[in-house]
Structures are given as structure tokens and as C-alpha cells.
Design a protein around this motif. Structure first.
Motif, short mmCIF file in Angstrom:
data_model
loop_
_atom_site.label_atom_id
_atom_site.label_comp_id
_atom_site.label_asym_id
_atom_site.label_seq_id
_atom_site.Cartn_x
_atom_site.Cartn_y
_atom_site.Cartn_z
N LEU A 1 6.58 7.26 2.79
CA LEU A 1 6.92 6.41 3.51
C LEU A 1 6.67 7.22 4.87
O LEU A 1 6.64 6.34 6.45
CB LEU A 1 8.23 6.25 3.57
CG LEU A 1 9.16 4.87 2.17
CD1 LEU A 1 10.42 5.09 2.02
CD2 LEU A 1 8.28 4.19 1.80
N THR A 2 7.54 8.48 4.51
CA THR A 2 7.38 9.31 6.17
C THR A 2 6.27 9.12 6.38
O THR A 2 6.13 10.05 7.67
CB THR A 2 8.44 10.40 5.43
OG1 THR A 2 7.49 11.01 3.84
CG2 THR A 2 9.66 10.20 5.75
N GLY A 3 5.43 9.40 5.15
CA GLY A 3 3.78 9.69 5.62
C GLY A 3 2.82 8.97 6.42
O GLY A 3 2.15 9.08 7.37
N ALA A 4 4.16 8.26 6.95
CA ALA A 4 3.03 6.66 6.83
C ALA A 4 4.25 6.38 8.72
O ALA A 4 3.67 5.71 9.44
CB ALA A 4 3.26 5.15 6.53
N GLY A 5 4.55 7.24 9.24
CA GLY A 5 5.58 7.71 10.17
C GLY A 5 6.89 6.86 10.15
O GLY A 5 7.25 6.45 11.59
N MET A 6 7.25 5.95 9.03
CA MET A 6 8.68 5.35 9.26
C MET A 6 9.94 6.19 9.37
O MET A 6 9.62 7.53 8.16
CB MET A 6 8.39 4.35 7.77
CG MET A 6 7.73 3.63 7.41
SD MET A 6 8.06 2.21 5.52
CE MET A 6 7.28 1.11 6.73
N ARG A 7 10.63 5.67 10.01
CA ARG A 7 11.90 6.18 10.13
C ARG A 7 12.16 6.00 8.70
O ARG A 7 12.88 4.71 8.52
CB ARG A 7 12.45 5.50 10.97
CG ARG A 7 12.11 6.29 12.56
CD ARG A 7 11.86 5.26 13.76
NE ARG A 7 12.08 4.45 13.38
CZ ARG A 7 12.09 3.50 14.69
NH1 ARG A 7 12.77 3.60 16.09
NH2 ARG A 7 11.07 1.62 14.90
N VAL A 8 12.77 6.96 7.86
CA VAL A 8 13.49 6.76 6.85
C VAL A 8 15.39 6.85 6.55
O VAL A 8 15.10 7.97 7.25
CB VAL A 8 12.77 7.38 5.31
CG1 VAL A 8 13.40 6.99 4.02
CG2 VAL A 8 11.24 6.58 5.48
N ALA B 1 0.97 -1.00 0.26
CA ALA B 1 -0.07 0.22 0.14
C ALA B 1 0.99 1.83 0.01
O ALA B 1 0.97 2.20 -0.73
CB ALA B 1 -1.47 -0.32 1.28
N LEU B 2 1.99 0.97 0.50
CA LEU B 2 2.67 2.79 0.21
C LEU B 2 4.01 2.47 -1.07
O LEU B 2 4.20 2.93 -0.68
CB LEU B 2 3.92 2.09 1.53
CG LEU B 2 3.31 1.99 3.25
CD1 LEU B 2 4.48 2.06 3.83
CD2 LEU B 2 2.67 3.06 3.60
N VAL B 3 3.52 1.66 -1.49
CA VAL B 3 3.95 1.83 -3.25
C VAL B 3 2.11 1.87 -4.54
O VAL B 3 2.69 3.16 -5.24
CB VAL B 3 4.83 0.79 -3.70
CG1 VAL B 3 5.56 1.07 -4.84
CG2 VAL B 3 6.32 0.73 -2.46
N ARG B 4 2.26 1.41 -4.04
CA ARG B 4 0.75 1.34 -4.55
C ARG B 4 -0.11 2.59 -4.87
O ARG B 4 -0.11 3.64 -4.10
CB ARG B 4 -0.49 0.28 -4.56
CG ARG B 4 -1.44 0.05 -5.43
CD ARG B 4 -2.41 -0.76 -5.16
NE ARG B 4 -1.81 -2.65 -4.68
CZ ARG B 4 -0.73 -2.76 -4.05
NH1 ARG B 4 -1.66 -2.20 -2.70
NH2 ARG B 4 -0.62 -3.68 -4.16
N GLY B 5 0.17 3.40 -6.26
CA GLY B 5 -0.32 5.15 -6.43
C GLY B 5 0.39 5.73 -6.89
O GLY B 5 0.09 6.91 -6.97
N VAL B 6 1.71 4.96 -6.48
CA VAL B 6 2.99 5.91 -6.30
C VAL B 6 3.33 6.32 -8.37
O VAL B 6 3.33 5.74 -8.75
CB VAL B 6 4.43 6.10 -6.08
CG1 VAL B 6 5.86 6.73 -6.34
CG2 VAL B 6 3.94 5.59 -4.41
#
Length: 211
Positions: free
Chosen positions: A165-172, A145-150
Motif C-alpha cells: 500500500l505505502t509503496g503504491a504511494g497510498m496514504r494509509v 494488484a495491491l494484494v495479489r502476490g502478497v
């Protein structure tokens, strides 16, 4: 524990690296793509991955794929195909493209040691490409879901993917930027760190690109 995947397609003239023309013929462009893929697989095969996946669009797998798990690409647009893979793998996953054979695998040392829940090092790794895309994408907990639609293949693809990625709260954590082999102008720098590609260019007598 981290799975490694390389996304690639069969190197058929007229189907790959068409932007290398007219400096190279369609057949030569396919040879360049095949050399880039061979060098990519060779460069990363020693990484301490728990799975080595060639996520492949084609019929005849390259010779360098011996020992790799061959996984046919799903259908749909590029974002959907990548998303399918990130939904199918249930362990930390690092995905690379076939267009950066000049990658320095030492960059991946922290990727394969940085998923520890104890040290909270990273939830995702991201390798930006100089054309605005990305050449590497890793997630501790793969989520399509974090790639689909990009939007893919645009000059803001990388920015949109990073925002996901960052919008999902991930530490990147970021990997160094790299230039994909997209046009003839991109070939020389890649060949300097890509043995199969350099040998191919020498065999073609393409001095201005092999120098």
C-alpha cells in the motif's frame, strides 16, 4: 459511499478452525467459527455501507447473512481471492475477516467519512493482526494488484501488505491491532465481546474459556 465485505467460509467440522483442536472437538470448533461469523455480521450490519457483501466460500449461507449480498469466492490462493474482490468492486471498499467478532465498530467511524477527496484523509485503511497478518483492509480505489502476490498466512503477511500500500504511494491510516481467533488461547478475550460465542461456550460448559 463505501462497500463493506466480510470474507468467510462455510463452518463445516474439520474444515474450519482446526487449530482449536484438541482443546475443542472438530464439531465444537465449527460451532465457534459459526458464532464468530454471526457476531461479526451482527456487529457491522449497522455501518453506513452502500453495499454489504458476504464474500463466501461454501454452499449454505449462515442465517445471519439475511440482507447481505452473497458473493461466491473466486478460486485460487487467498491473495488471489482477495484480489479478485478488490478488482470486482468499483467503489471504496472495506474488507473484514470472520475471525474478529470482538471488533469495536466505533473504530470504523472515520473509515466511512474519511475518503473525501476534499480533505485527503486516506487512500487506504489497514487493521494489523497480532499474529503478523491483518484483519481489515480498505481502499478508496480498490485494486487487486495491491494484494495479489502478497504471501498469506505467514508472520509477515501484514508487513508485506502494508508495504504494498505505502509503496503504491497510498496514504494509509491504521486501525487498532486485533487478535484473530486462531487457537484455543485466543477464545476467552474474543468471547468477552462476542455474545454468540460467549453463549456457545456457556452451553458447552467450557468455564475456563467462557470466564
Amino acid at each position: 459511499m463505501t462497500a463493506l465485505a466480510v470474507i468467510a467460509k462455510e463452518c463445516i467440522p474439520g474444515r474450519v478452525k482446526t487449530r482449536l483442536q484438541p482443546e475443542f472437538s472438530a464439531e465444537e470448533a465449527a460451532w465457534i467459527a459459526a458464532a464468530a461469523l454471526a457476531d461479526t455480521l451482527r456487529a457491522v450490519e449497522a455501518l453506513p455501507s452502500t453495499r454489504r457483501i458476504l464474500y463466501f466460500d461454501g454452499v449454505a449461507a449462515p442465517e445471519g447473512a439475511a440482507g447481505w449480498e452473497l458473493l461466491p469466492q473466486a478460486g485460487g490462493s487467498l491473495d488471489e481471492r482477495i484480489a479478485w474482490l478488490f478488482d470486482a468492486v468499483d467503489e471504496p471498499l472495506l474488507l473484514l475477516g470472520m475471525d474478529t467478532p470482538h471488533v469495536d465498530v466505533r473504530w470504523f467511524d472515520p473509515v466511512f467519512s474519511g475518503w473525501s477527496e476534499r480533505n485527503g484523509d486516506a487512500d487506504a485503511w489497514f487493521g494489523p493482526a497480532t499474529d503478523g497478518g491483518f484483519w481489515a483492509l480498505g481502499m478508496r480505489e480498490p485494486a487487486g494488484a495491491l494484494v495479489r502476490g502478497v504471501p498469506m498466512s505467514t508472520d509477515h503477511t501484514g508487513a508485506r501488505q502494508l508495504e504494498r500500500l505505502t509503496g503504491a504511494g497510498m496514504r494509509v491510516r491504521l486501525l487498532p491491532p486485533l487478535t484473530d481467533i486462531d487457537t484455543a488461547a485466543d477464545v476467552p478475550a474474543a468471547a468477552r465481546r462476542s455474545p454468540a460465542l460467549a453463549q456457545l461456550l456457556r452451553s458447552l460448559g467450557t468455564r475456563e474459556f467462557a470466564s
